[in-house]
Write a protein that holds these residues in place. Structure first.
Motif, mmCIF file in Angstrom:
data_model
loop_
_atom_site.group_PDB
_atom_site.id
_atom_site.type_symbol
_atom_site.label_atom_id
_atom_site.label_comp_id
_atom_site.label_asym_id
_atom_site.label_seq_id
_atom_site.Cartn_x
_atom_site.Cartn_y
_atom_site.Cartn_z
ATOM 1 N N CYS A 141 0.964 -1.212 -0.020
ATOM 2 C CA CYS A 141 0.186 0.074 -0.120
ATOM 3 C C CYS A 141 0.988 1.083 -0.112
ATOM 4 O O CYS A 141 1.022 1.987 1.136
ATOM 5 C CB CYS A 141 -0.950 0.129 1.309
ATOM 6 S SG CYS A 141 -1.995 -1.514 1.430
ATOM 7 N N TYR A 142 1.503 1.634 -1.273
ATOM 8 C CA TYR A 142 2.592 2.422 -1.162
ATOM 9 C C TYR A 142 2.058 3.857 -1.084
ATOM 10 O O TYR A 142 3.017 4.702 -0.202
ATOM 11 C CB TYR A 142 2.964 2.468 -2.626
ATOM 12 C CG TYR A 142 4.185 1.054 -3.056
ATOM 13 C CD1 TYR A 142 5.119 0.847 -2.378
ATOM 14 C CD2 TYR A 142 3.538 0.341 -4.094
ATOM 15 C CE1 TYR A 142 5.964 -0.196 -2.784
ATOM 16 C CE2 TYR A 142 4.330 -0.908 -4.306
ATOM 17 C CZ TYR A 142 5.298 -0.939 -3.821
ATOM 18 O OH TYR A 142 6.231 -2.231 -4.160
ATOM 19 N N GLU A 143 0.963 4.167 -1.044
ATOM 20 C CA GLU A 143 0.371 5.325 -0.902
ATOM 21 C C GLU A 143 -0.595 5.690 0.316
ATOM 22 O O GLU A 143 -1.519 6.571 0.498
ATOM 23 C CB GLU A 143 -0.380 5.837 -2.140
ATOM 24 C CG GLU A 143 0.651 6.170 -3.424
ATOM 25 C CD GLU A 143 0.265 6.770 -4.545
ATOM 26 O OE1 GLU A 143 -1.201 7.352 -4.307
ATOM 27 O OE2 GLU A 143 0.661 6.885 -5.594
ATOM 28 N N GLY A 144 -0.402 4.629 1.164
ATOM 29 C CA GLY A 144 -1.231 4.655 2.435
ATOM 30 C C GLY A 144 -2.762 4.060 2.364
ATOM 31 O O GLY A 144 -2.853 3.038 1.321
ATOM 32 N N VAL A 145 -3.438 4.602 3.028
ATOM 33 C CA VAL A 145 -4.827 4.259 3.001
ATOM 34 C C VAL A 145 -5.505 4.584 1.652
ATOM 35 O O VAL A 145 -6.074 3.780 1.019
ATOM 36 C CB VAL A 145 -5.703 4.606 4.146
ATOM 37 C CG1 VAL A 145 -7.199 4.523 4.038
ATOM 38 C CG2 VAL A 145 -5.130 4.106 5.423
ATOM 39 N N ALA A 146 -5.561 5.844 1.165
ATOM 40 C CA ALA A 146 -5.978 6.350 0.037
ATOM 41 C C ALA A 146 -5.701 7.862 -0.145
ATOM 42 O O ALA A 146 -6.084 8.644 1.005
ATOM 43 C CB ALA A 146 -7.371 6.360 0.034
ATOM 44 N N PRO A 147 -5.193 8.435 -0.968
ATOM 45 C CA PRO A 147 -4.378 9.823 -0.970
ATOM 46 C C PRO A 147 -5.519 10.729 -0.740
ATOM 47 O O PRO A 147 -5.369 11.755 -0.180
ATOM 48 C CB PRO A 147 -3.765 9.838 -2.332
ATOM 49 C CG PRO A 147 -3.401 8.399 -2.789
ATOM 50 C CD PRO A 147 -4.507 7.592 -2.203
ATOM 51 N N THR A 148 -6.877 10.472 -1.279
ATOM 52 C CA THR A 148 -7.879 11.605 -1.124
ATOM 53 C C THR A 148 -8.962 11.244 -0.004
ATOM 54 O O THR A 148 -9.731 11.887 0.175
ATOM 55 C CB THR A 148 -8.547 11.654 -2.573
ATOM 56 O OG1 THR A 148 -9.203 10.508 -3.085
ATOM 57 C CG2 THR A 148 -7.604 12.173 -3.666
ATOM 58 N N HIS A 149 -8.712 10.116 0.804
ATOM 59 C CA HIS A 149 -9.827 9.717 1.937
ATOM 60 C C HIS A 149 -9.270 9.437 2.975
ATOM 61 O O HIS A 149 -9.845 8.817 3.956
ATOM 62 C CB HIS A 149 -10.557 8.763 1.197
ATOM 63 C CG HIS A 149 -11.130 9.000 -0.198
ATOM 64 N ND1 HIS A 149 -12.301 9.825 -0.098
ATOM 65 C CD2 HIS A 149 -11.035 8.619 -1.406
ATOM 66 C CE1 HIS A 149 -12.671 10.043 -1.483
ATOM 67 N NE2 HIS A 149 -11.961 9.298 -2.427
ATOM 68 N N GLU A 150 -7.740 9.445 3.112
ATOM 69 C CA GLU A 150 -7.129 8.801 4.195
ATOM 70 C C GLU A 150 -7.485 9.297 5.455
ATOM 71 O O GLU A 150 -7.596 8.513 6.399
ATOM 72 C CB GLU A 150 -5.817 8.972 4.128
ATOM 73 C CG GLU A 150 -4.902 8.322 5.329
ATOM 74 C CD GLU A 150 -3.258 8.198 4.952
ATOM 75 O OE1 GLU A 150 -2.929 7.335 4.053
ATOM 76 O OE2 GLU A 150 -2.462 9.127 5.276
#
Length: 416
Positions: free
Chosen positions: A310-319
């Motif tokens: 999950c290189y960009e975490g949870v979600a770039p626009t919803h984390e």
């Protein structure tokens, strides 16, 4: 028995005795009758449920072609030339054509990503722009369920609208492709959020008609989606089947082929399922497709271990909102939605999807950021420890059954 599995761009090896392996699922093999180019050309010349594209447009038509973003594997640079050629042959100039990257509520693609995905020739040929789910939208009414239809104004202003993409098993839509490029692809945030809540009530993976699919197709009918080109890919990301034409008829045809390639049979569910989501490793909202695949092949109360960085975490626009909401159960989330205290309603639907898995299984993830994993309410293992964890589990229970799913975000496990 040594079993290599993908973890992002790494290979992790598992040493599992053969008697403990419950299944080892990969996409079914398929030998196409035609080359990739021949198959795409065949589909374009033989549309299902519609006229040929060159018969739909005229020389004065303005055209919006909706294409998927970096989170999908669709070989756009190899498919789009067939669509552009047919438009050009009908007299449509390149200046009359615009590619809209159907990001939904994903982050924008960068210039470098656009060049990589579409190729220099297409980038220099037609205008390409990212969809904006917050701006440049037009309201054209409501669906029968009361969802307000906000749609990208540049798409709406075009005379002809085309969707080019691929089809895969997809939770909570059932299957991707077809009208999905339209909704959520080029819809406004309010519309996208309402649609995703339709899939929050039950498992939908692999179903052809779902509440979300019905909403998508009504949306496409009201706005006007004139032509689609959808494909199925093999394990080497080569097109093996294509279908073009009407957004319902062509989609149903490609799903039939998707079942042949991606519907993989197994005998019995596993105690622990190792689910490698490669190459859908961008963030948790992409990798979680591997959870819904794995749950179909895991015993109730068993464990799913999701192998994805999950290189960009949870979600770039919803984390931020997802991490805030992850602690709440579904009833609380629905009440918060009714009270209008959730700003990002997509995050609420996503947390409900994840609650379903967390309620029924021990859900362990291996994302690089262990803090985020804990904030989202998951068990966490460092990827280097997973082989040791499996080995220890077998030592403690000689009869334990371990299931393996490769490319799990693309696989539909089917129990015999």
């Amino acid at each position: 028995m040594i079993i290599p599995m993908n973890y992002g761009n790494k290979i992790i090896e598992f040493d599992i005795p053969e008697e403990n392996i419950c299944f080892n699922l990969k996409r079914n093999s398929f030998t196409p009758e035609l080359t990739e180019n021949e198959e795409i050309e065949r589909a374009m010349k033989n549309p299902i449920g519609s006229k040929r594209l060159k018969e739909i447009v005229n020389k004065d038509s303005t055209v919006a072609i909706m294409v998927d973003d970096r989170t999908r594997k669709t070989p756009q640079k190899r498919m789009l030339p067939f669509v552009l050629k047919e438009l050009n042959d009908a007299g449509v100039k390149d200046s009359q054509i615009k590619l809209i990257i159907a990001t939904g509520t994903h982050r924008d693609m960068t210039e470098e990503e656009i060049l990589e995905r579409f190729g220099k020739e297409i980038v220099n040929k037609v205008k390409i722009e990212n969809h904006d789910h917050l701006n440049n939208l037009e309201n054209i009414g409501k669906t029968s369920l009361g969802t307000t239809i906000w749609v990208n104004k540049n798409v709406l202003d075009a005379d002809i609208r085309i969707a080019v993409g691929a089809s895969l098993p997809h939770h909570p839509t059932g299957w991707s492709g077809g009208a999905k490029m339209f909704l959520p692809g080029v819809a406004g945030a309010e519309t996208v959020n309402a649609m995703h809540l339709l899939g929050a009530t039950e498992a939908q993976l692999g179903k052809v008609m779902t509440p979300m699919r019905k909403e998508m197709e009504e949306f496409a009918e009201k706005v006007g989606l004139h032509f689609i080109l959808n494909v199925i890919l093999d394990e080497n990301d080569k097109v093996v089947k294509a279908a073009a034409g009407h957004f319902v008829d062509a989609h149903r045809e490609i799903v039939k082929w998707g079942m042949k390639l991606n519907g993989v049979e197994f005998n019995e569910p596993a105690d622990i399922t190792l689910s490698s989501t490669n190459p859908f490793d961008y963030d948790l909202t992409q990798a979680d497709k591997g959870m819904f695949s794995a749950e179909r092949a895991t015993k109730d109360g068993g464990e799913i271990i999701l192998l994805s960085p999950c290189y960009e975490g949870v979600a770039p626009t919803h984390e931020e909102e997802m991490c805030r909401l992850a602690k709440y159960d579904d009833d609380t989330l629905w009440k918060m939605l009714e009270d209008d205290v959730i700003g990002d309603r997509f995050s609420a639907s996503e947390c409900m999807y994840l609650n379903y898995v967390k309620r029924n299984y021990k859900m362990t993830i291996t994302m690089q950021d262990s803090m985020l994993a804990n904030m989202m309410g998951f068990y966490h293992l460092n990827i280097e420890d997973v082989p040791k964890y499996i080995k220890r589990s077998i030592e403690l229970n000689k009869n334990i059954k371990i299931g393996i799913i490769h490319n799990s975000a693309e696989i539909l496990p089917i129990q015999k």
